[in-house]
Scaffold this active site. Structure first.
Site, PDB file in Angstrom:
ATOM      1  N   ASP A  16      -7.760   5.939  -2.512  1.00 21.32           N
ATOM      2  CA  ASP A  16      -6.970   4.770  -2.147  1.00 21.32           C
ATOM      3  C   ASP A  16      -6.490   4.093  -3.423  1.00 21.32           C
ATOM      4  O   ASP A  16      -7.224   3.299  -4.037  1.00 21.32           O
ATOM      5  CB  ASP A  16      -7.805   3.797  -1.311  1.00 21.32           C
ATOM      6  CG  ASP A  16      -6.954   2.685  -0.709  1.00 21.32           C
ATOM      7  OD1 ASP A  16      -5.767   2.583  -1.080  1.00 21.32           O
ATOM      8  OD2 ASP A  16      -7.474   1.926   0.143  1.00 21.32           O
TER       9      ASP A  16
ATOM     10  N   HIS B 161      -2.318   0.440   6.930  1.00 18.65           N
ATOM     11  CA  HIS B 161      -2.586   0.819   5.542  1.00 18.65           C
ATOM     12  C   HIS B 161      -2.177   2.266   5.316  1.00 18.65           C
ATOM     13  O   HIS B 161      -2.102   3.066   6.265  1.00 18.65           O
ATOM     14  CB  HIS B 161      -4.079   0.642   5.239  1.00 18.65           C
ATOM     15  CG  HIS B 161      -4.417   0.711   3.793  1.00 18.65           C
ATOM     16  ND1 HIS B 161      -3.905  -0.152   2.854  1.00 18.65           N
ATOM     17  CD2 HIS B 161      -5.247   1.555   3.111  1.00 18.65           C
ATOM     18  CE1 HIS B 161      -4.395   0.144   1.667  1.00 18.65           C
ATOM     19  NE2 HIS B 161      -5.212   1.182   1.795  1.00 18.65           N
TER      20      HIS B 161
ATOM     21  N   CYS C 245       0.811  -1.215   0.000  1.00 15.21           N
ATOM     22  CA  CYS C 245       0.000   0.000   0.000  1.00 15.21           C
ATOM     23  C   CYS C 245       0.843   1.262   0.000  1.00 15.21           C
ATOM     24  O   CYS C 245       0.491   2.251  -0.671  1.00 15.21           O
ATOM     25  CB  CYS C 245      -0.948  -0.001   1.192  1.00 15.21           C
ATOM     26  SG  CYS C 245      -0.110  -0.093   2.799  1.00 15.21           S
TER      27      CYS C 245
END
Length: 961
Positions: A785, A769, A725
């Site tokens: 995201d 994350h 991520c």
């Protein structure tokens, strides 16, 4: 020869007529100080389980005092002097303890020559125990031993109840016999009557007298026995002969030398069995033989004036005697207490601690020397350097507890006496409380209680030397059971204080208790850091919602915000200026939830966007982070309310300008790609960046290739195309800044596993994350995201599913093992709610529901003492029950003493007690006589003891004062 004054229970001021004075011992005061220090630490660091252990130990301190004063009334001390002693030798005094209850007794004996002996011994119920106490007799003359500080001790040695001390006793120390004395003079003197008198002997019959026990059967006149039936003893005598005279005039020199020679002649006559007379200036001893004559002569020699001045004892620093059994028990308890440190300390530190404990155990088995102080200092210094190099500090939680455990182990290498043993016990209890810095789960609580029980059992071994003649006292499990029982008796009081003791919300002072963040979220982010966290299944926090859970795509738990980029890492910054706007969406639902945060050492509260209310002591920063002024160093519960909102529509221009900056010369290909999108509208630039990631052949992985230090974004976007991520977040933010849109990285957690047993979310470290935020004019900060376009399952199904099925829409159902883990976690969560999370807010809510208002109110102050008294009642009942003898006949007699309120004296027979009770209550004399007869029948009747016991119990019940 001796003066003997035994303790008299009938004299004024004796223990039979006065209430013993109860005071804490030195160990008891140190124990109370430890409880106070741990309480202050719990208040400062908010350790809920620490409160529990502290109040449990405080309850032990209180419970230990129960019954000591009652036991003191049933203990009598007697002190007797020896029949004789010689200068230069030892005078062995005898201390006798008579008790109707079991326990420990201590008394200090001071001699008139300046010597002191502290005697501590155990005594069993109904036992008369004697102990020989030697004192050096350095000079001739009277040697007096005065008892003081006599007291009964509780099981742990925390409390002392004063006892009536015996009166001082004196022995007359005779002069030491001259070692090479000449033979005694042969001068003799006639007996009484100038040689015509008679004395005892076996030459001629002198007459008959009544028989007395001890007479020889050969002296009995059996003829008179046969004729009259009466025992008569024949007496015989002999002519009194000459006796040797030991005369002062036959000696010369100093007084002590002359007395020493006379003492040698007395011993010579006694060994030869010759009668002798002694003549001293102003006094004389008639001629006689035997032990009585020898003692009488030595007494006269001891009393010749003037007596020499008492020689003061040599001032030597004597090391206290070591009780090997007590030290072994203490080392075992410390080893168990220090064991959890192996899981978190460096291997070399654990090995050093284990080696020191083993050496201490070896010392108890042989005459191994204790390590010198300088060597211990060197080891401690080197260990401190090593721990500082490992943790970067000696004040943090990890380093501080590791250093404390090592210092305790070092102390065991030089411990030898009772004071050191007590210190080790106190240090062990303190170490047990420090484990709550690392965790407050049920297993930690169980370990702390077991450690306390072992350490208290070890403390009881230091109270008095263990009696090897009584197997139950030499058995460690029996003392462990007793210390565990004491903890059980203290539990009601501890629970009462745990619930009602005020819980301050703010710390007393600020000290670091952690060397680093355990969550992994830090003030900067580099490629690869979050992928490392993804392999850690430890719980980061739990979220318990009031009402419905937010959908998976809304479970973004906001943490640190990274805005400064130097080409290799992203960092947090502080930018002054006006606060940005927060505009909650009225149409969106609000989420009310409680977070149970695990210790992290960080100030972030990890809230959903956007927090409307934050707890007291927390603020919302200009980057919309919920932070607290007090870092989360222990498990903490916070209640929050969040609602989706438009963030930063009105934003600080200085921040927006800063969030456009890129390092010069870094990743030119990515910068050029972003530049090509500048002509698009803001939303179009965002979609272009996402579309590039969606169509570029990128993959989601925990083990991406390493990126170079230079042009890291180019290497990822146009080279490896494999990342986690943080790779996607930082590359996307780079592209957006190059495209002319202010952007930044937000770190935190995504998702959470729902526990069906408790209905809450479990957010683990692997859920860490990173995502992007892009500022669009008129809309504010938008969450984007980029990982979701590569692996949509990361948002909807969780990390595990995203790694194997990136396009999955839901997570697979848990396995049987997984369901068991969720059930255990539900129990853990309930434990956190009821015990670990019990703080000032929950306390106030509980008091309000109970109708007590709050801490400090009148109802609270009225009910608190009542509840404390009720918490003490089980202990009072238990001690009264334990005080009753096991023998049913003796137990009935004990019940009689309770009815009359007149304790039975140590060693007092039932008949003597009944006579004393009848003198105090004359109207009860017939009933008391009946009780005594029933007691004797029940105690000694050969048949039907059950019926006799019933009659005894009935006779006792008929007694009424």
């Amino acid at each position: 020869m001796t003066t003997h004054h035994a303790g008299n229970p009938d004299r004024p001021g004796s223990s039979a007529q006065r209430t013993p004075r109860l005071t804490p011992t030195r160990f008891g005061l140190a124990f109370l100080l430890l409880v106070t220090l741990t309480l202050v630490g719990c208040i400062n660091y908010g350790l809920s389980l620490g409160y529990g252990l502290t109040f449990l130990l405080g309850g032990v301190w209180v419970m230990a005092s129960t019954g000591v004063a009652r036991a003191a009334r049933q203990i009598r001390l007697d002190l007797s002097a020896p029949t004789g002693a010689s200068a230069g030798g030892e005078a062995v005094f005898t201390l006798s303890v008579t008790s109707t209850v079991g326990g420990a007794v201590t008394v200090i004996l001071n001699s008139s020559a300046g010597d002191t002996r502290t005697v501590t011994l155990r005594v069993s119920a109904g036992e008369v125990r004697t102990l020989a106490v030697p004192f050096p007799a350095r000079t001739r003359g009277p040697l007096t031993v005065t008892p003081r500080g006599a007291a009964a001790l509780d099981f742990l040695g925390l409390w002392a109840a004063s006892l009536a001390a015996p009166a001082p006793v004196t022995v007359n120390v005779a002069p030491a016999p001259e070692g090479s004395a000449p033979l005694a003079p042969s001068r003799t003197v006639p007996g009484q009557g100038d040689g015509h008198a008679r004395t005892r002997g076996d030459e001629e019959f002198a007459g008959l007298r009544p028989y007395t026990p001890g007479d020889s059967p050969r002296q009995i006149s059996w003829r008179h026995v046969a004729r009259t039936g009466t025992l008569l003893t024949r007496e015989t005598d002999a002519a009194q002969g000459q006796v040797r005279l030991l005369d002062w005039a036959d000696t010369a020199g100093e007084t002590e030398a002359r007395l020493s020679r006379l003492a040698a002649w007395v011993e010579e006559m006694d060994r030869a069995g010759l009668p002798f007379a002694l003549r001293l200036p102003g006094t004389a001893l008639a001629g006689e033989r035997g032990e009585a004559q020898r003692l009488a002569a030595l007494k006269l020699l001891a009393g010749v004036a003037p007596c020499p001045a008492a020689t003061p004892p040599a001032r030597l620093r004597l090391r206290a005697a070591t009780d090997a059994d007590a030290l072994r028990a203490t080392l075992l308890a410390l080893a168990f207490t220090l064991a959890p440190g192996v899981l978190r300390q460096p291997l070399w530190d654990s090995a050093l601690v284990a080696g020191l404990l083993v050496y201490g155990a070896v010392r108890t088995r042989g005459k191994r020397p204790s390590l010198p102080t300088w060597a211990l200092g060197v080891v401690a210094g080197l260990a401190a350097v090593g721990l500082n190099a490992t943790y970067g500090t000696l004040l943090g939680r990890e380093a501080g507890t590791a250093l404390l455990g090592l210092l305790v182990a070092l102390k065991t290498a030089e411990s030898h006496g009772r004071r050191d043993g007590h210190l080790l016990v106190l240090l062990g209890l303190f170490v047990a409380s420090t484990h709550f810095f690392h965790g407050q789960g049920p297993l930690t609580a169980l370990h702390a209680v077991l450690s306390a029980a072992l350490l208290l059992a070890a403390a009881s071994r230091w109270t008095a030397p263990t009696r090897t003649d009584r197997e139950e006292e030499a058995d460690l499990p029996s003392t462990l059971i007793r210390s565990g029982g004491l903890l059980a008796l203290a539990a009601p009081l501890a629970l009462t204080l745990f619930v009602l003791f005020p819980r301050p919300e703010s710390p007393l002072w600020q000290l670091p208790v952690q060397g680093g963040a355990s969550t992994g979220l830090s003030n900067e982010i580099r490629a690869g850091e979050y992928s490392n966290l993804a392999q850690n299944r430890a719980v980061a926090f739990r979220a318990d919602f009031t009402g419905e859970l937010p959908p998976p795509d809304k479970r973004y738990w906001r943490g640190p915000v990274y805005e400064a980029y130097d080409g290799q890492s992203w960092k947090q910054v502080r930018i002054g200026g006006p606060s940005p706007s927060v505009e909650p969406l009225a149409s969106a639902p609000a989420w009310n939830y409680t977070l149970t945060l695990e210790p992290s050492g960080n100030p972030w509260l990890l809230a959903l966007d956007a927090p409307l209310e934050v707890p007291q002591g927390a603020v919302l920063t200009t980057a919309f982070q919920a932070v607290t002024f007090r870092p989360v160093n222990a498990r903490r519960r916070v209640t929050l309310e969040s609602r989706p909102a438009r963030l930063g529509v009105s934003e600080n221009p200085q921040r927006l300008q800063f969030d456009l900056s890129l390092p010069t010369g870094q990743s030119p290909r990515a910068a050029a790609l972003g530049e090509r999108w500048r002509g698009l509208p803001p939303q179009g630039r965002i979609e272009a960046g996402l579309d590039y990631l969606r169509r570029g052949g990128f993959s989601y992985t925990l083990s991406p290739p390493l990126l170079p230090a230079q042009d890291r974004v180019d290497a990822f976007l146009f080279g490896t195309r494999q990342g986690f991520c943080e790779h996607y977040a930082q590359s996307f933010v780079f592209l957006m800044r190059a495209a002319g849109l202010p952007a930044r990285i937000v770190g935190g957690y995504l998702g959470g596993e729902q526990n069906p047993d408790g209905g809450y979310l479990i957010v683990r470290q692997q859920d860490a994350h990173a995502w992007a935020e892009v500022w669009v004019g008129g809309q504010g900060w938008q969450r984007v995201d980029p990982t979701a376009v590569v692996a949509p399952a990361r948002v909807n199904a969780g990390l595990s599913t995203a790694l194997t099925r990136p396009q999955a829409g839901a997570a697979a159902p848990p396995t049987s093992l997984g369901r068991l883990g969720l059930r255990l976690d539900a129990w853990q969560n309930r434990w956190n709610d009821l015990v670990v999370g019990y703080d000032g807010g929950q306390q106030q809510a509980l008091l309000a529901r109970a109708g007590l208002g709050g801490v400090g109110t009148v109802p609270y102050l009225a009910v608190l003492p009542l509840l404390i008294v009720l918490a003490l009642l089980p202990a009072r009942w238990w001690w009264r029950r334990a005080a009753r003898p096991r023998d049913p006949a003796v137990r009935a007699l004990h019940d009689l003493t309770v009815r009359l309120g007149l304790p039975r004296r140590p060693g007092e027979t039932p008949s003597a007690y009944a006579a004393r009770a009848a003198a105090a209550h004359p109207q009860l004399a017939p009933a008391l006589d009946e009780v005594v007869r029933a007691y004797h029948t029940a105690r000694y009747a050969p048949d039907a003891p059950a019926e006799a016991l019933k009659r005894l119990a009935a006779a006792v019940r008929r007694i009424r004062r």
